[in-house]
Design an enzyme around this catalytic site. Structure first.
Site, PDB file in Angstrom:
ATOM      1  CG  HIS A  18      18.038 -16.197  21.857  1.00  0.00           C
ATOM      2  ND1 HIS A  18      18.819 -16.910  22.938  1.00  0.00           N
ATOM      3  CD2 HIS A  18      17.845 -17.136  21.312  1.00  0.00           C
ATOM      4  CE1 HIS A  18      18.368 -18.181  23.388  1.00  0.00           C
ATOM      5  NE2 HIS A  18      17.656 -18.155  22.046  1.00  0.00           N
ATOM      6  CG  HIS A  20      14.600 -18.728  17.039  1.00  0.00           C
ATOM      7  ND1 HIS A  20      15.597 -19.815  16.690  1.00  0.00           N
ATOM      8  CD2 HIS A  20      14.427 -18.610  18.445  1.00  0.00           C
ATOM      9  CE1 HIS A  20      16.322 -20.075  18.041  1.00  0.00           C
ATOM     10  NE2 HIS A  20      15.539 -19.645  18.897  1.00  0.00           N
ATOM     11  CG  HIS A 196      19.512 -22.596  21.870  1.00  0.00           C
ATOM     12  ND1 HIS A 196      20.164 -22.137  21.046  1.00  0.00           N
ATOM     13  CD2 HIS A 196      18.204 -21.755  21.909  1.00  0.00           C
ATOM     14  CE1 HIS A 196      19.480 -21.056  21.057  1.00  0.00           C
ATOM     15  NE2 HIS A 196      17.291 -20.742  21.450  1.00  0.00           N
ATOM     16  CD  GLU A 199      14.952 -23.120  26.525  1.00  0.00           C
ATOM     17  OE1 GLU A 199      15.638 -23.586  25.043  1.00  0.00           O
ATOM     18  OE2 GLU A 199      14.295 -22.176  25.918  1.00  0.00           O
ATOM     19  CG  ASP A 277      10.980 -18.582  19.865  1.00  0.00           C
ATOM     20  OD1 ASP A 277      11.770 -19.167  18.478  1.00  0.00           O
ATOM     21  OD2 ASP A 277      11.712 -19.268  20.217  1.00  0.00           O
TER      22      ASP A 277
HETATM   23  N1  HPA Z   1      15.136 -23.237  22.100  1.00  0.00           N
HETATM   24  C1  HPA Z   1      15.404 -24.460  21.585  1.00  0.00           C
HETATM   25  N2  HPA Z   1      14.901 -24.370  20.686  1.00  0.00           N
HETATM   26  C2  HPA Z   1      14.483 -23.876  20.276  1.00  0.00           C
HETATM   27  C3  HPA Z   1      14.024 -22.463  21.402  1.00  0.00           C
HETATM   28  C4  HPA Z   1      14.154 -22.177  21.972  1.00  0.00           C
HETATM   29  O1  HPA Z   1      13.891 -21.336  23.493  1.00  0.00           O
HETATM   30  N3  HPA Z   1      13.267 -21.370  20.394  1.00  0.00           N
HETATM   31  C5  HPA Z   1      13.074 -21.845  18.887  1.00  0.00           C
HETATM   32  N4  HPA Z   1      14.014 -22.739  18.475  1.00  0.00           N
HETATM   33 ZN    ZN Z   2      16.202 -19.548  20.878  1.00  0.00          ZN
END
Ligand code: HPA
Ligand code: ZN
Length: 335
Positions: A18, A20, A196, A199, A277
């Site tokens: 996971h 990006h 996702h 979160e 990220d």
């Molecule tokens: N959450 C949602 N979208 C995203 C994330 C994340 O942590 N990182 C990059 N796009």
């Molecule tokens: Zn993510």
């Protein structure tokens, strides 16, 4: 937990499932690309950009992340980004990465999709002997489902090089169920699916992901609030790709000692450790392992299970999974 408390996590053969690609753009490269593409930036220096990386929430992060994406213009830019990430991940002990990249963010006249994809696949091929990598497409959940379907269609020339499709962006108010047609289309075309969920959004979104038949859930933190859901995730071995440092930086958890990773693991969920990220959250894969180990006092057996979960949760063929399991067992033998 004894000797492992000073374990060098760079030496652990790890997966990162996971991450990006756009979120691996380090401030120095971001400034270099902005300079060569004549793109104005709201920060005066890489140091000031790093200062700005104190986020209140997901929305605050995404605003800076999307701004950062603006400096990626030419084929060379995408090559440089992918190559630098793969070099860095390999040096960090990541043996296999499955990274997201969202072409929706780069639909500009100046940058044909073919050039972007050529650049990314070229970097992956060049690095193949040092790190195995899979490309995953992703779309923004804040845009209409028709746009996601179009993005899926547009990647058709490269389907043989794509393993999975996911969905990210601002979560609250954008539940997975709204994208049922997209996920169905992904599955019909032979792709694995990820989303996702949980979160910033509620456990109900994780439930929806399970009901949609999603293969792997990104984050999934909120599931801890629903014991029945945790049981379901454990029973079906639906993996969660958790990202401890990301969660801390976006205030999904107040402190890492309260992170649900260890509780989920103890209940038999296939939880994994990932970076999300890393350039913006100031932590790559091994940093996430070290941080979560320190905060949750993980045992050798728990570390081994987490590492093996990463292999199980990957979309690798069984033969490569077997090789990676052996690598892990050599570094973290069972007691
Ligand atoms: N959450 C949602 N979208 C995203 C994330 C994340 O942590 N990182 C990059 N796009
Ligand atoms: Zn993510």
């Amino acid at each position: 937990m004894g000797p492992e408390s000073c374990f060098d996590f760079v030496k652990l053969p790890k997966t990162d499932l996971h991450v990006h690609l756009e979120g691996t753009l380090e401030p120095e490269m971001l400034f270099r690309l902005a300079g060569r593409n004549h793109i104005p930036l709201p920060w005066k220096s890489p140091a000031m950009l790093r200062e700005a990386c104190r986020f209140r929430d997901l929305a605050g992060f995404l605003a800076i992340y999307y701004k950062g994406c603006e400096v990626l213009v030419t084929e060379q830019d995408f090559y440089d980004l992918a190559r630098a990430y793969l070099e860095r991940a390999a040096a960090d002990g990541v043996v296999h990465t499955e990274f997201y990249f969202n072409p929706q963010l780069f639909c500009r006249e100046s940058t044909p999709l073919a050039a972007i994809m050529r650049a990314i696949f070229c970097a992956m091929d060049e690095m193949r002997d040092r790190i195995s990598s899979f490309y995953m497409g992703t779309v923004m959940r804040t845009r209409p489902v028709e746009e996601a379907l179009r993005a899926l269609d547009e990647l058709a020339p490269w389907y043989d090089r794509i393993v999975a499709f996911g969905m990210g962006g601002a979560e609250n108010g954008n539940p997975p169920s709204r994208f049922q047609r997209y996920f169905d289309a992904c599955r019909e075309r032979g792709f694995r699916t990820c989303v996702h969920a949980g979160e910033e959004g509620p456990a109900a979104y994780v439930r929806e992901a399970v009901a949609l038949g999603i293969d792997r859930i990104d984050h999934g933190n909120a599931a801890i609030q629903d014991p029945e859901l945790v049981r379901l995730l454990a029973e079906r071995r639906i993996p969660l790709t958790m990202c401890p440092i990301s969660n801390l930086r976006l205030n999904v958890v107040n402190e890492l000692s309260g992170h649900p990773l260890k509780r989920m693991l103890s209940r038999g969920v296939c939880v994994t450790v990932n970076s999300d990220d890393p350039a913006y959250f100031l932590g790559y894969a091994s940093d996430n392992w070290a941080a979560v180990h320190r905060a949750l006092d993980l045992s050798g057996a728990e570390l081994r299970q987490l590492a093996l979960n990463g292999v199980e949760a990957s979309f690798l063929p069984e033969a490569r999974k077997a090789v990676l399991r052996e690598k892990i067992k050599r570094v973290l033998p069972s007691a």
